[in-house]
Write an enzyme that holds these catalytic residues in place. Sequence first.
Site, PDB file in Angstrom:
ATOM      1  N   TYR A  80       0.825  -1.222   0.000  1.00 42.54           N
ATOM      2  CA  TYR A  80       0.000   0.000   0.000  1.00 42.54           C
ATOM      3  C   TYR A  80       0.853   1.263   0.000  1.00 42.54           C
ATOM      4  O   TYR A  80       0.428   2.317  -0.431  1.00 42.54           O
ATOM      5  CB  TYR A  80      -0.893   0.011   1.240  1.00 42.54           C
ATOM      6  CG  TYR A  80      -0.110  -0.092   2.538  1.00 42.54           C
ATOM      7  CD1 TYR A  80       0.434   1.037   3.138  1.00 42.54           C
ATOM      8  CD2 TYR A  80       0.164  -1.326   3.115  1.00 42.54           C
ATOM      9  CE1 TYR A  80       1.188   0.945   4.287  1.00 42.54           C
ATOM     10  CE2 TYR A  80       0.910  -1.426   4.266  1.00 42.54           C
ATOM     11  CZ  TYR A  80       1.428  -0.288   4.847  1.00 42.54           C
ATOM     12  OH  TYR A  80       2.179  -0.378   5.995  1.00 42.54           O
ATOM     13  N   GLY A  81       2.046   1.180   0.578  1.00 44.63           N
ATOM     14  CA  GLY A  81       2.853   2.394   0.724  1.00 44.63           C
ATOM     15  C   GLY A  81       3.611   2.322   2.031  1.00 44.63           C
ATOM     16  O   GLY A  81       4.091   1.247   2.423  1.00 44.63           O
ATOM     17  N   ASP A 139      -8.212  -8.819   3.741  1.00 46.49           N
ATOM     18  CA  ASP A 139      -6.752  -8.935   3.855  1.00 46.49           C
ATOM     19  C   ASP A 139      -6.363  -9.121   5.323  1.00 46.49           C
ATOM     20  O   ASP A 139      -5.441  -8.469   5.823  1.00 46.49           O
ATOM     21  CB  ASP A 139      -6.044  -7.714   3.257  1.00 46.49           C
ATOM     22  CG  ASP A 139      -4.563  -7.999   2.990  1.00 46.49           C
ATOM     23  OD1 ASP A 139      -3.810  -7.054   2.685  1.00 46.49           O
ATOM     24  OD2 ASP A 139      -4.150  -9.175   3.122  1.00 46.49           O
TER      25      ASP A 139
HETATM   26  C1  LIG Z   1       5.825  -0.113  17.585  1.00 48.96           C
HETATM   27  O1  LIG Z   1       5.875  -0.533  16.287  1.00 48.96           O
HETATM   28  C2  LIG Z   1       4.865  -0.220  15.447  1.00 48.96           C
HETATM   29  C3  LIG Z   1       3.788   0.606  15.805  1.00 48.96           C
HETATM   30  C4  LIG Z   1       2.776   0.855  14.857  1.00 48.96           C
HETATM   31  C5  LIG Z   1       2.847   0.292  13.583  1.00 48.96           C
HETATM   32  C6  LIG Z   1       1.766   0.578  12.599  1.00 48.96           C
HETATM   33  O2  LIG Z   1       0.839   1.305  12.903  1.00 48.96           O
HETATM   34  C7  LIG Z   1       1.810  -0.049  11.271  1.00 48.96           C
HETATM   35  C8  LIG Z   1       0.834   0.100  10.318  1.00 48.96           C
HETATM   36  N1  LIG Z   1      -0.285   0.891  10.580  1.00 48.96           N
HETATM   37  C9  LIG Z   1      -1.415   0.971   9.784  1.00 48.96           C
HETATM   38  C10 LIG Z   1      -1.499   0.334   8.528  1.00 48.96           C
HETATM   39  C11 LIG Z   1      -2.697   0.461   7.770  1.00 48.96           C
HETATM   40  O3  LIG Z   1      -2.852  -0.129   6.544  1.00 48.96           O
HETATM   41  C12 LIG Z   1      -1.776  -0.907   6.045  1.00 48.96           C
HETATM   42  C13 LIG Z   1      -3.778   1.195   8.282  1.00 48.96           C
HETATM   43  C14 LIG Z   1      -5.071   1.306   7.534  1.00 48.96           C
HETATM   44  O4  LIG Z   1      -5.083   1.690   6.339  1.00 48.96           O
HETATM   45  O5  LIG Z   1      -6.110   1.017   8.172  1.00 48.96           O
HETATM   46  C15 LIG Z   1      -3.689   1.818   9.516  1.00 48.96           C
HETATM   47  C16 LIG Z   1      -2.509   1.706  10.271  1.00 48.96           C
HETATM   48 CL1  LIG Z   1      -2.393   2.470  11.818  1.00 48.96          CL
HETATM   49  C17 LIG Z   1       3.924  -0.530  13.244  1.00 48.96           C
HETATM   50  C18 LIG Z   1       4.930  -0.773  14.162  1.00 48.96           C
END
Ligand SMILES: COc1ccc(C(=O)/C=C\Nc2cc(OC)c(C(=O)O)cc2Cl)cc1
Length: 290
Positions: free
Chosen positions: A26-27, A157
């Site tokens: 996704y990015g 997913d």
């Molecule tokens: C302490 O280490 C960490 C703390 C937080 C993270 C983290 O937040 C990673 C991804 N976050 C997200 C990805 C999402 O999509 C792919 C979406 C969405 O689109 O719903 C929302 C969020 Cl928040 C990773 C490591």
Amino acid sequence: VSLAQASGYVQLNQYRLLEPIGQGSYGIVKLAYNEEDDTHYAMKILSKRKLMRRAGLFGRTPPRRPGPGPPPDPLQRVYREIAVLKKLDHANVVKLVEVLDDPAEDQLYLVFQLLEGGPVIDIPTDNPLKEDLARKYFRDTLLGVEYLHFQRIAHRDIKPANLLLREGGVQVADLGACGELAGAGRVSGAVGTPAFRAPETFAGPDNYDGQAADIWSLGVTLYAMVTGRVPWVGTSVVELQRKILNDPLTYPARYQPSKSLRHLLSRMLDKDPAKRATMPEIKDDEWITA
Ligand SMILES: COc1ccc(C(=O)/C=C\Nc2cc(OC)c(C(=O)O)cc2Cl)cc1
């Protein structure tokens, strides 16, 4: 949006972008500090151009297949994800705080409440979760997915990377692949991460029961929580597909789950979606209610 400041960090309105914390097809997701409320957030950064390129050359969307299904244009899907996220409100689903979308900019920023604990587990690992902890996380996950299904949404997913921890509780993230459950809960399209996709999403017919497919992904996710790996692996998607469609469920000798958990997993990973466990059956399951 002011460009990188003298000391090299990026300031986006009241948000100061810090280190990357998540990465995927996704990015990228970066830690962001909001100076106005002295709080950290997760900033998901998407490129409109990259999303449009995934739709075919310069936004030429692929020919639309007949039947229900998400708009083919990933850019439209992001705007749909945003619209869906704005109407959702549940303790076990990520909270979208705001969207920064400057039409003149290529970047699209989704600001989420920070889930400071990160993913429930990073696989593969030789250090999987004990069943008691997996049960706690899985119960939260079930409530979040049940809420999405109640809102007529299939996640599509579900996997450990999309189950994030905040204050010890799990929130389901990434509705980028979600599908509205049109009549009879049918969805179409090959979305999601192959190792977590249900057999019927490979084998056609093109539209399948989105809720049953989510139950399968939940089964693969629970398997991954307690064994540290996925049930079937392949060196190509084609080989992986064949194994998912044909190979029986087996467990690594080292992480043989309990009898009641093996029973639950076999019910969620039934290759026939019509026979697969449903959400009410899972919620009543012996291992879940233990
Ligand atoms: C302490 O280490 C960490 C703390 C937080 C993270 C983290 O937040 C990673 C991804 N976050 C997200 C990805 C999402 O999509 C792919 C979406 C969405 O689109 O719903 C929302 C969020 Cl928040 C990773 C490591």
